[in-house]
Design an enzyme around this catalytic site. Structure first.
Site, PDB file in Angstrom:
ATOM      1  N   ASP A  76       6.392   3.832  12.897  1.00 41.64           N
ATOM      2  CA  ASP A  76       6.079   3.829  14.328  1.00 41.64           C
ATOM      3  C   ASP A  76       5.949   5.226  14.944  1.00 41.64           C
ATOM      4  OD1 ASP A  76       8.704   4.640  14.282  1.00 41.64           O
ATOM      5  OD2 ASP A  76       9.483   3.040  15.548  1.00 41.64           O
ATOM      6  N   HIS A  77       6.451   6.253  14.269  1.00 36.50           N
ATOM      7  CA  HIS A  77       6.537   7.583  14.881  1.00 36.50           C
ATOM      8  C   HIS A  77       5.327   8.486  14.624  1.00 36.50           C
ATOM      9  CE1 HIS A  77      10.590   6.912  16.201  1.00 36.50           C
ATOM     10  NE2 HIS A  77      10.810   8.182  16.469  1.00 36.50           N
ATOM     11  N   ARG A 107      13.585   8.981  27.862  1.00 35.20           N
ATOM     12  CA  ARG A 107      13.914  10.412  27.937  1.00 35.20           C
ATOM     13  C   ARG A 107      12.827  11.167  28.678  1.00 35.20           C
ATOM     14  NH1 ARG A 107      16.097  10.535  22.008  1.00 35.20           N
ATOM     15  NH2 ARG A 107      18.210   9.853  22.487  1.00 35.20           N
ATOM     16  N   ASP A 148      17.775   6.219  14.277  1.00 37.21           N
ATOM     17  CA  ASP A 148      17.102   6.530  15.528  1.00 37.21           C
ATOM     18  C   ASP A 148      18.126   6.334  16.633  1.00 37.21           C
ATOM     19  OD1 ASP A 148      14.048   6.776  16.726  1.00 37.21           O
ATOM     20  OD2 ASP A 148      15.432   5.761  18.089  1.00 37.21           O
ATOM     21  N   ARG A 157      17.760  12.801  15.096  1.00 37.32           N
ATOM     22  CA  ARG A 157      17.101  13.504  13.988  1.00 37.32           C
ATOM     23  C   ARG A 157      18.046  14.481  13.288  1.00 37.32           C
ATOM     24  NH1 ARG A 157      12.972  16.189  18.245  1.00 37.32           N
ATOM     25  NH2 ARG A 157      12.963  13.984  18.747  1.00 37.32           N
ATOM     26  N   SER A 217      17.875  12.752  20.425  1.00 39.26           N
ATOM     27  CA  SER A 217      17.481  12.041  19.221  1.00 39.26           C
ATOM     28  C   SER A 217      18.519  12.163  18.112  1.00 39.26           C
ATOM     29  CB  SER A 217      16.140  12.594  18.733  1.00 39.26           C
ATOM     30  OG  SER A 217      15.885  12.204  17.402  1.00 39.26           O
TER      31      SER A 217
END
Length: 781
Positions: free
Chosen positions: A127-128, A474, A192, A671, A669
């Protein structure tokens, strides 16, 4: 007895539904499948009940819902030390979910572990990596072409190691999880930060870094600091222009971006029943913006309705039988209690530049005038993982339909992001998508898109001051379009639609009038729409790849010359000595999110190549020495240059370094690249006033030292030209502060104390060089 597939086919014909809608029909009480795609993996409410009873007897007090689900998944409920905010829990999550940008590094780490298969049900969601440019179909085709190498790696790695694979175009991970995998009482971890979306279905769903996911996929108990519980009591009911999004926008204004750190936000009270299941998911999703571990709602009839509509009646029936364990006990204690009367709650809009700057829609225009924020709205964007449900699209279409009836279209540009292929297909069938197009909208691909910076924006130049309004979660500086002058506001999709039609922040749809094409004034009525389609959902195209039972012949290739993927090399072990004369790479001024540390947008293409993505290390962080981003002094040459170049210079010359940060360092995030990159380029410690939860854990996992000033005022004692020595590592122990000697250029020194939150297991990660290194050591033993 007829074979399973034949039985499914007969049921399919009899019931008139697709194959994956009948799994629950075949299941009996004791064996209800966790999902349609994993018919042999069963929900273990019996084990949840057993563990809860063990803990309840030990604690001898009423339990919150959060405690029931979390403690119900303890590895050793009889002996686990339990103290909110203090002890570390060893947990056994039910499943793992990964989006494609973080799955690359997670799967590379799993491959490095040497294990043959994942130990729990796991999925990858593409999806990213789809950039919003021209529109859904064209953007998807382009993404499949330019990301073919990465998609092939994820598909083959999934097939090899037993991970389900959702192809590009299937939708946003959190919507797919809600539609297929979340259920009341589940403990799910996802790579995520908006994984808490699943709390809308009564699950504890927690965002983590890839290394945490690897632990769970490897069958290792997962560690989590025992969370505190913040209760939000809802009374009254939603009505008019007020939506579920306004609940979390209000809560964000109360708690701020760090007020939920270390806690689960648990919603309860009579007002809960006025919120749809997908509305609850919206609230839980954006709970990430207050720093919360996750958010959750108690099981109720709205969740049951959603489960049935998404083909999971068997789960709903089972949840009914175990409902006492899926709601909080009467008289349970919350560490903090917030009360919100939904009948009095007004529509909110938060921003710019931070999601906790809360305003009412009625007041934001006057505030913007006072602050000098642009009033004209250049783009309105609806969708994203936070607000892309059928109900969201229906309420937005209801607003758009009124404008069209008076001959109006959007004054601002307008984009729509469906949350999943199922949502896209259903809103196309039911006419919502066409209404939104008719009012001037462009329907984008079923993907994250502009919400994460995947937006090829053409209407402004970088540095041009402008305003956008979104239904996202965000709005950090530059997050959506890489333009630091874009003032981004977050609100509900129906308010975005109304503001895009009016074209200005000064418009309040509850009180203000628009002028129709015929010159007559009219007022928009509050939107009303079905929370779920009257007919069944249209599943759209089949985008799921099930892992084969036999994957012995499956190959996973990573080219040594690839610019997108890179196999990982182990990080070096701790040498047993204190860290002497650390150079300060940068002293960060103010907010430093994971977007500042490891930017997304165009950098997403390097998420599987550690060395290449390290070229974005801290390029968004502001250097306190000169007030500039991506400009730091090289202590050897005395020249100013980019942060990554300076870090590489230090690494090449054997100079170990440290970063000094401000409050809530690493918010945003999940990440883990924001932890991998400093480790890869020679960093040894990050010293701040405070950390965001996920980032602090990610740093520990990669063998770095996340440390906090015992006295936050000591932040002011450290200067970019100083050198630091961290002492006490030979006696590194939980709860024991470390000493830090600040060596100033004039020869003077100061000694301060640094706190940490390491436990014994995490100290072993540090000594081994990383959590992955420690896992390999244990395997060898």
């Amino acid at each position: 007895m007829a074979p399973y597939n034949l039985l499914v086919t007969r049921l399919q014909k009899a019931l008139g539904v697709r194959q994956y809608h009948v799994a629950s029909v075949l299941c009996q009480r004791a064996e209800v499948a966790m999902s349609h795609f994993e018919p042999s993996e069963y929900i273990r409410y019996d084990l949840l009940e057993k563990n809860i009873n063990v803990v309840r007897k030990r604690l001898n007090r009423p339990l919150t819902l959060s405690e029931k689900i979390v403690y119900g998944h303890l590895d050793d409920p009889a002996h686990q030390e339990i103290e909110r905010g203090k002890t570390y829990l060893r947990l056994r999550p039910d499943r793992v979910a990964m989006q494609d940008a973080t799955a690359q590094m997670a799967m590379l780490q799993f491959i490095s572990s040497g294990l043959p298969k994942v130990a729990v049900p796991s999925t990858i969601h593409c999806d990213h990596l789809i950039e919003a440019q021209l529109g859904g179909e064209k953007d998807l085709r382009r993404a499949k072409d330019i990301n073919q190498e990465v998609y092939n790696f994820l598909a083959t790695a999934g097939a090899k190691y037993g991970v389900g694979f959702w192809r590009p175009g299937s939708g946003i991970i959190h919507q797919i999880i809600l539609e297929n995998y979340a259920y009341p009482g589940v403990l799910l971890i996802g790579t995520d930060s908006h994984t808490p979306n699943g709390g809308g279905l009564g699950g504890i769903c927690i965002g983590v870094g890839g290394a945490d996911a690897v632990d769970v996929m490897a069958g290792i108990p997962w560690e989590l600091k025992c969370p505190k519980v913040i209760g939000v009591k809802l009374t009254g009911s939603l009505s008019g222009w007020t939506s579920p999004k306004d609940v979390i926008l209000k809560v964000a204004g109360i708690l701020t971006v760090k007020g939920g750190t270390g806690a689960i936000v648990e919603y309860h009270g009579p007002g809960v029943d006025s919120i749809s299941c997908t509305g609850m998911a919206t609230i839980c999703n954006m709970g990430a913006e207050v720093g919360a571990t996750t958010s959750v709602f108690p099981y109720n009839h709205r969740m049951k309705k959603y489960l049935r509509k998404t083909g999971r009646a068997g789960i709903a029936n089972l949840a009914d039988e175990f409902k006492d364990h899926l709601v909080p006990d009467p008289g349970c204690h919350y560490d903090q209690l917030i009360e919100i009367n939904l009948s009095e709650l007004k529509p909110h809009i938060n921003g710019p530049f931070t999601p906790d700057l809360a305003h009412s829609v009625a007041e934001v225009g006057s505030v913007a005038e006072k602050e000098g924020w642009p009033l004209d709205i250049r783009v309105g964007l609806i969708g994203s993982c936070t607000n892309s449900s059928y109900e969201d699209m229906g309420r937005s279409a209801a607003v758009a339909k009124q404008a069209l009836a008076h001959g109006l279209k959007c004054k601002s540009q307008f984009t729509i992001t469906p949350g999943s292929e199922q949502i896209r297909a259903t809103i196309e069938r039911d006419g919502y998508a066409q209404i939104l197009r008719d009012v001037g909208g462009i329907v984008l691909a079923n993907a994250c898109g502009p919400c994460i910076g995947q937006w090829d924006r053409k209407d402004i130049k970088k540095g041009e001051k402008n305003t956008i309004v979104t239904s996202y979660n965000r709005n950090f500086t530059g997050r959506n379009d890489a333009n630091p002058e874009t003032h981004a506001f977050v609100t509900s999709p129906e308010i975005v639609t109304a503001l895009a039609i009016a074209g200005t922040l000064k418009f309040n749809p509850d009180t203000d009038f628009l002028t129709g094409k015929d010159g007559k004034k009219f007022k928009l009525e509050a939107p009303d729409a079905d929370e779920l389609p009257q007919a069944e959902f249209d599943p759209g195209q089949d985008t799921y790849q099930h892992p084969p039972k036999d994957s012995s012949g499956q190959r996973v290739d990573v080219s040594p010359t690839s610019q997108r993927l890179q196999l990982l090399e182990p990080f070096d072990k701790w040498d047993g000595k204190d860290l002497e004369d650390l150079q300060i790479l940068i002293k960060v001024k103010g907010k430093c999110t994971t977007d500042h540390i490891s930017a997304a947008g165009p950098w997403l293409k390097f998420r599987g190549h550690l060395d290449n993505i390290s070229n974005n290390l801290l390029i968004g962080a502001v250097n306190i020495e000169n007030g500039k981003a991506n400009s730091v002094r090289n202590a050897v040459t005395q020249e100013f240059g980019p942060v990554p170049d300076t870090a590489r210079y230090y690494k090449a010359h054997g100079i170990r370094w440290v970063v000094i940060g401000d409050e809530n360092y690493g918010e945003g995030s999940s990440r883990e690249h924001a932890a991998l990159e400093p480790r890869h380029l020679g960093g040894r410690a990050i010293i701040t006033k405070s950390f965001a939860r996920i980032h602090e854990t990610n740093l520990k996992k990669q063998g770095l030292l996340p440390l906090t000033f015992a006295d936050p005022a000591d932040y002011n004692k450290v200067h970019p030209v100083d050198k630091l020595t961290i002492q006490g590592l030979k006696d590194f122990a939980p709860g024991k502060p470390l000493k830090c000697i600040i060596k100033h250029p004039n020869g003077t020194q100061e000694t301060i104390l640094l706190n940490h939150t390491f436990n014994e297991t995490q100290i072993e990660w540090f000594r081994a060089g990383s959590a992955l290194n420690r896992m390999k050591e244990l395997q060898q033993k």
